[in-house]
Scaffold this motif. Structure first.
Motif, PDB file in Angstrom:
ATOM      1  N   ALA A  11      -6.978  -0.128  -2.449  1.00 53.66           N
ATOM      2  CA  ALA A  11      -7.628  -0.826  -1.164  1.00 53.66           C
ATOM      3  C   ALA A  11      -7.419  -2.592  -2.344  1.00 53.66           C
ATOM      4  O   ALA A  11      -7.749  -3.520  -2.242  1.00 53.66           O
ATOM      5  CB  ALA A  11      -8.455  -0.516  -0.670  1.00 53.66           C
ATOM      6  N   SER A  19      -8.581  -3.497   2.945  1.00 56.33           N
ATOM      7  CA  SER A  19      -9.875  -3.022   2.858  1.00 56.33           C
ATOM      8  C   SER A  19      -9.392  -1.004   2.695  1.00 56.33           C
ATOM      9  O   SER A  19      -7.614  -0.190   3.179  1.00 56.33           O
ATOM     10  CB  SER A  19     -10.688  -2.038   4.860  1.00 56.33           C
ATOM     11  N   VAL A  20     -10.225   0.484   2.934  1.00 56.54           N
ATOM     12  CA  VAL A  20     -10.227   1.584   2.162  1.00 56.54           C
ATOM     13  C   VAL A  20      -9.544   1.723   3.223  1.00 56.54           C
ATOM     14  O   VAL A  20      -8.297   2.622   3.355  1.00 56.54           O
ATOM     15  CB  VAL A  20     -11.697   2.339   2.306  1.00 56.54           C
ATOM     16  N   VAL A  36      -6.263   1.458   3.938  1.00 61.55           N
ATOM     17  CA  VAL A  36      -4.751   2.379   3.272  1.00 61.55           C
ATOM     18  C   VAL A  36      -5.441   3.072   3.663  1.00 61.55           C
ATOM     19  O   VAL A  36      -4.430   4.493   3.635  1.00 61.55           O
ATOM     20  CB  VAL A  36      -5.843   2.305   1.717  1.00 61.55           C
ATOM     21  N   VAL A  65       0.903  -1.438  -0.293  1.00 60.49           N
ATOM     22  CA  VAL A  65      -0.287  -0.121   0.223  1.00 60.49           C
ATOM     23  C   VAL A  65       0.338   0.847   0.112  1.00 60.49           C
ATOM     24  O   VAL A  65       0.929   2.290  -0.912  1.00 60.49           O
ATOM     25  CB  VAL A  65      -0.819   0.192   1.062  1.00 60.49           C
TER      26      VAL A  65
END
Length: 291
Positions: A270, A276-277, A280, A255
């Motif tokens: 993501a 998951s968002v 990030v 990431v």
């Protein structure tokens, strides 16, 4: 492979506890002696075994150490190293060589670096999975031979049992080796005493089976068994934590690289990274603070 099940009467020999109270039983060596004789395919009865130090100290600051599962000597001086491996280990034979060469080195040093009259070393590996895909036999004995198959030296012998390759049905089991392997693979699944194979009444196997019978456990043995279960559960939990930490570290690295490139949206990063968002966004905030 689930080797501990509260619904089963007999504990698997392949479990830590099962291996310890059968192969590693220092107060009653009947099973171990007969099993070793079967594994090395010797017609000579082993009448006595003595357990020896199982830890290999590092000889130098940077050299490798290790611990055998079982190490013992018989009445003639033959030395045995027994290792159990449940998970896949493609380099297992290298570990066996390391263990056996250490024993050989120890014997030579004790003999003032003389090579004559050395006892035999049998390095035995019992594996749940296969490590020799091109070999069909479940029991293999390896010594030093030339390209014609002629024996050069058998002072050190490597023996492997690949349990996954053993497919014999009960009706065809005759040798002690096959009795041993069949018992290792099936005992913990046994339920009906009337259906037990006749050879489980043989003294050496009966002694081992008695140690693995949960209904015959003394309070002391029950406590030892429960402690082993607890230790194994903790070890599994710790190993899972290490795996999860490694996964998280890898995700953070992935990431971070994507955020620094600045070519993808938060949602795309993501999705590509399998996180998951929020994960990030947390890393994005952390990067912003450190700038």
């Amino acid at each position: 492979m689930n080797l501990y099940n509260d619904n089963e009467r007999f504990i698997s020999i392949l479990s830590d506890y099962g291996f310890k109270v059968t192969f590693g039983n220092e107060t009653d060596t009947r099973f171990l002696r007969r099993a070793l004789q079967a594994l090395i395919q010797s017609p000579v009865t082993i009448t006595k075994v003595e357990f020896i130090e199982s830890e290999i100290p590092g000889l130098t600051k940077d050299s490798r150490s290790g611990v055998y599962d079982i190490a013992c000597i018989d009445e003639t001086g033959n030395q045995f190293i027994v290792e159990m491996q449940l998970s896949k280990y493609p380099d297992f034979i290298q570990r066996m060589k390391f263990y056996s060469f250490y024993r050989l080195n120890t014997l030579i040093r004790k003999g003032k670096y003389r090579f004559e009259g050395l006892p035999k070393i049998y390095c035995i590996g019992i594996l749940a999975a296969s490590i020799f895909p091109s070999i069909s036999d479940y029991h293999n004995v390896a010594v030093l031979k030339n390209e014609k198959g002629e024996l050069i030296d058998d002072q050190t012998t490597f023996i492997t049992i690949e349990l996954s390759k053993f497919k014999k049905r009960l009706a065809y089991i005759q040798t002690d080796l096959d009795k041993l392997i069949y018992t290792m693979k099936t005992l913990h699944k046994a339920t009906n005493l009337k259906q037990f194979p006749q050879f489980w009444n043989e003294e050496w196997l009966e002694a081992a089976i008695k140690e693995l019978d949960t209904r015959a456990m003394t309070p002391e043995k029950r406590m030892a068994y429960e402690m082993t279960l607890s230790a194994n559960a903790l070890a599994v939990e710790n190993e899972n934590k290490k795996i999860q930490e490694a996964i998280n570290l890898k995700n953070i690295e992935t990431v971070t690289k994507s955020l620094k490139r600045g070519k993808l949206t938060i949602e795309e990063i993501a999705e590509d990274s399998g996180v998951s968002v929020d994960f990030v966004l947390e890393i994005q905030r952390s990067l912003a603070k450190n700038q």
